[in-house]
Design a protein around this motif. Structure first.
Motif, PDB file in Angstrom:
ATOM      1  N   PRO A 162      -3.118   3.851 -24.172  1.00 22.74           N
ATOM      2  CA  PRO A 162      -2.909   2.413 -24.310  1.00 22.74           C
ATOM      3  C   PRO A 162      -2.078   1.872 -23.140  1.00 22.74           C
ATOM      4  N   PRO A 163      -2.446   0.730 -22.575  1.00 21.82           N
ATOM      5  CA  PRO A 163      -1.675   0.167 -21.465  1.00 21.82           C
ATOM      6  C   PRO A 163      -0.303  -0.307 -21.933  1.00 21.82           C
ATOM      7  N   ILE A 164       0.637  -0.368 -21.004  1.00 21.29           N
ATOM      8  CA  ILE A 164       1.980  -0.842 -21.320  1.00 21.29           C
ATOM      9  C   ILE A 164       1.919  -2.312 -21.710  1.00 21.29           C
ATOM     10  N   PRO A 165       2.912  -2.800 -22.472  1.00 23.47           N
ATOM     11  CA  PRO A 165       2.857  -4.166 -23.005  1.00 23.47           C
ATOM     12  C   PRO A 165       2.717  -5.261 -21.953  1.00 23.47           C
ATOM     13  N   GLN A 166       3.322  -5.082 -20.771  1.00 20.46           N
ATOM     14  CA  GLN A 166       3.290  -6.166 -19.791  1.00 20.46           C
ATOM     15  C   GLN A 166       1.963  -6.257 -19.039  1.00 20.46           C
ATOM     16  N   GLN A 167       1.062  -5.282 -19.280  1.00 16.80           N
ATOM     17  CA  GLN A 167      -0.243  -5.320 -18.628  1.00 16.80           C
ATOM     18  C   GLN A 167      -1.290  -5.923 -19.562  1.00 16.80           C
ATOM     19  N   LYS A 168      -1.993  -6.924 -19.068  1.00 15.48           N
ATOM     20  CA  LYS A 168      -3.170  -7.430 -19.767  1.00 15.48           C
ATOM     21  C   LYS A 168      -4.356  -6.648 -19.222  1.00 15.48           C
ATOM     22  N   ALA A 169      -4.810  -5.670 -19.976  1.00 14.47           N
ATOM     23  CA  ALA A 169      -5.816  -4.734 -19.487  1.00 14.47           C
ATOM     24  C   ALA A 169      -7.225  -5.282 -19.658  1.00 14.47           C
ATOM     25  N   VAL A 170      -8.024  -5.120 -18.614  1.00 13.88           N
ATOM     26  CA  VAL A 170      -9.423  -5.537 -18.625  1.00 13.88           C
ATOM     27  C   VAL A 170     -10.266  -4.333 -18.203  1.00 13.88           C
ATOM     28  N   ARG A 171     -11.188  -3.938 -19.059  1.00 11.97           N
ATOM     29  CA  ARG A 171     -12.076  -2.832 -18.709  1.00 11.97           C
ATOM     30  C   ARG A 171     -13.231  -3.376 -17.867  1.00 11.97           C
ATOM     31  N   ALA A 172     -13.250  -2.988 -16.602  1.00 14.50           N
ATOM     32  CA  ALA A 172     -14.292  -3.484 -15.703  1.00 14.50           C
ATOM     33  C   ALA A 172     -14.315  -2.628 -14.446  1.00 14.50           C
ATOM     34  N   SER A 173     -15.378  -2.767 -13.685  1.00 11.84           N
ATOM     35  CA  SER A 173     -15.504  -2.061 -12.418  1.00 11.84           C
ATOM     36  C   SER A 173     -14.912  -2.887 -11.293  1.00 11.84           C
ATOM     37  N   GLY A 174     -14.267  -2.223 -10.347  1.00 15.66           N
ATOM     38  CA  GLY A 174     -13.731  -2.925  -9.188  1.00 15.66           C
ATOM     39  C   GLY A 174     -14.819  -3.489  -8.296  1.00 15.66           C
ATOM     40  N   ALA A 181     -15.959  -0.373   0.476  1.00 20.53           N
ATOM     41  CA  ALA A 181     -16.073  -1.703   1.079  1.00 20.53           C
ATOM     42  C   ALA A 181     -16.409  -2.777   0.038  1.00 20.53           C
ATOM     43  N   PRO A 182     -17.354  -2.551  -0.900  1.00 20.77           N
ATOM     44  CA  PRO A 182     -17.606  -3.564  -1.925  1.00 20.77           C
ATOM     45  C   PRO A 182     -16.386  -3.858  -2.800  1.00 20.77           C
ATOM     46  N   VAL A 183     -15.593  -2.827  -3.126  1.00 25.07           N
ATOM     47  CA  VAL A 183     -14.398  -3.058  -3.927  1.00 25.07           C
ATOM     48  C   VAL A 183     -13.398  -3.926  -3.169  1.00 25.07           C
ATOM     49  N   VAL A 184     -13.185  -3.630  -1.891  1.00 24.64           N
ATOM     50  CA  VAL A 184     -12.252  -4.435  -1.089  1.00 24.64           C
ATOM     51  C   VAL A 184     -12.784  -5.856  -0.917  1.00 24.64           C
ATOM     52  N   GLN A 185     -14.098  -5.993  -0.754  1.00 23.49           N
ATOM     53  CA  GLN A 185     -14.699  -7.326  -0.640  1.00 23.49           C
ATOM     54  C   GLN A 185     -14.452  -8.140  -1.905  1.00 23.49           C
ATOM     55  N   GLU A 186     -14.546  -7.501  -3.063  1.00 31.00           N
ATOM     56  CA  GLU A 186     -14.269  -8.183  -4.321  1.00 31.00           C
ATOM     57  C   GLU A 186     -12.793  -8.602  -4.409  1.00 31.00           C
ATOM     58  N   ASP A 189     -10.545   5.001   5.388  1.00 33.09           N
ATOM     59  CA  ASP A 189     -10.229   4.525   6.733  1.00 33.09           C
ATOM     60  C   ASP A 189     -10.416   3.007   6.739  1.00 33.09           C
ATOM     61  N   PRO A 190      -9.369   2.243   7.047  1.00 32.97           N
ATOM     62  CA  PRO A 190      -9.496   0.774   7.014  1.00 32.97           C
ATOM     63  C   PRO A 190     -10.626   0.239   7.877  1.00 32.97           C
ATOM     64  N   THR A 191     -10.932   0.905   8.980  1.00 36.68           N
ATOM     65  CA  THR A 191     -12.009   0.418   9.834  1.00 36.68           C
ATOM     66  C   THR A 191     -13.363   0.502   9.143  1.00 36.68           C
ATOM     67  N   GLN A 192     -13.444   1.291   8.079  1.00 38.51           N
ATOM     68  CA  GLN A 192     -14.707   1.456   7.372  1.00 38.51           C
ATOM     69  C   GLN A 192     -14.797   0.635   6.094  1.00 38.51           C
ATOM     70  N   TYR A 193     -13.641   0.302   5.484  1.00 32.87           N
ATOM     71  CA  TYR A 193     -13.727  -0.442   4.224  1.00 32.87           C
ATOM     72  C   TYR A 193     -13.331  -1.913   4.338  1.00 32.87           C
ATOM     73  N   LEU A 194     -12.637  -2.312   5.411  1.00 38.42           N
ATOM     74  CA  LEU A 194     -12.293  -3.721   5.537  1.00 38.42           C
ATOM     75  C   LEU A 194     -13.535  -4.530   5.893  1.00 38.42           C
ATOM     76  N   PRO A 195     -13.660  -5.731   5.332  1.00 38.62           N
ATOM     77  CA  PRO A 195     -14.831  -6.569   5.640  1.00 38.62           C
ATOM     78  C   PRO A 195     -14.907  -6.865   7.131  1.00 38.62           C
ATOM     79  N   GLY A 196     -16.122  -6.976   7.650  1.00 35.05           N
ATOM     80  CA  GLY A 196     -16.283  -7.283   9.065  1.00 35.05           C
ATOM     81  C   GLY A 196     -15.828  -8.675   9.431  1.00 35.05           C
ATOM     82  N   ASN A 197     -15.897  -9.606   8.473  1.00 33.53           N
ATOM     83  CA  ASN A 197     -15.531 -11.000   8.730  1.00 33.53           C
ATOM     84  C   ASN A 197     -14.165 -11.263   8.100  1.00 33.53           C
ATOM     85  N   LEU A 198     -13.111 -11.167   8.911  1.00 34.92           N
ATOM     86  CA  LEU A 198     -11.748 -11.304   8.385  1.00 34.92           C
ATOM     87  C   LEU A 198     -10.994 -12.473   9.010  1.00 34.92           C
TER      88      LEU A 198
END
Length: 226
Positions: A51-63, A91-96, A150-159
């Motif tokens: 169970p998550p700690i009280p101060q966390q509002k937990a949401v089950r979802a994919s990044g 990269a998709p997770v970081v984009q989100e 590696d940040p060069t691989q997961y950071l979006p190309g358009n920053l």
């Protein structure tokens, strides 16, 4: 406790004791930011083994598909998560995260040759102690399933809307001892008791572990554009 203080200590230094604005943590698990900072936050994770700690509002979802509107949160965290994901997912997770962040994104993970060397030495250490019933942690096994991020691989190309800062975190060789001994029940208990009595002192001691060669990096993205 020690490993959590190391991982989240620098995040707390950036956010301050009373962060302004809403916080989302991607891959929070049951505790997440709450391991160090008693501030309410939203956590996203596809799996909560406890169970998550009280101060966390937990949401089950994919990044990879965060169930929030654009720029829903002032601050978005992703602490020690990307190394557990397949390369194609990072990269998709970081984009989100960029999509839902209004002001700031903080990402940390093991990186580079030092990160891999430290993980390998730590793995050997657990293997040597296997006859004594000491098991290698599951998360360490996952570190070897994919290349370290590696940040060069997961950071979006358009920053153009973000200012990026990358800094090192935690000495690689000290990381081995901190993880191994920090997971021993007697050591973990003493660290927690010390933290409960003198939190600022313990945080200062943990901060002193941040010198090269670094085990992990912290990638901070500040929104600067419209």
């Amino acid at each position: 406790m020690l490993d959590k203080l190391i991982r989240y200590g620098e995040v707390e230094r950036i956010l301050g004791p009373h962060p302004a604005g809403t916080i989302l943590e991607v891959g929070a698990g049951p505790q997440g930011l709450g391991a160090c900072l008693p501030h309410p936050f939203v956590g996203v994770d596809p799996w909560y083994p406890e169970p998550p700690i009280p101060q966390q509002k937990a949401v089950r979802a994919s990044g990879m598909a965060l169930p929030f509107r654009d720029r829903s949160f002032d601050i978005v965290l992703c602490i020690e998560v990307l190394e557990h994901l397949p390369e194609a997912w990072r990269a998709p997770v970081v984009q989100e995260m960029c999509r839902v962040a209004r002001r700031q994104i903080i990402i940390t993970h093991p990186a580079g040759k030092i990160g891999r060397i430290a993980d390998t030495l730590l793995s050997w250490q657990y293997d040597l102690l296997r006859p004594l019933g000491v098991r290698r942690p599951w998360w360490l096994d996952e570190h070897f399933q994919n290349p370290l991020p590696d940040p060069t691989q997961y950071l979006p190309g358009n920053l153009q809307h973000f200012k990026v800062r990358i800094q090192g975190q935690e000495n690689g060789m000290l990381h081995i001892g901190c993880v191994f001994f920090g997971n021993l029940k007697s050591v973990a208990r003493r660290v927690k008791n010390s933290y409960d009595r003198h939190p600022e002192f313990v945080k200062q001691m943990v901060h002193r572990l941040n010198f090269p060669p670094y085990y992990r990096i912290m990638c901070t993205l500040e929104r600067v554009g419209p």
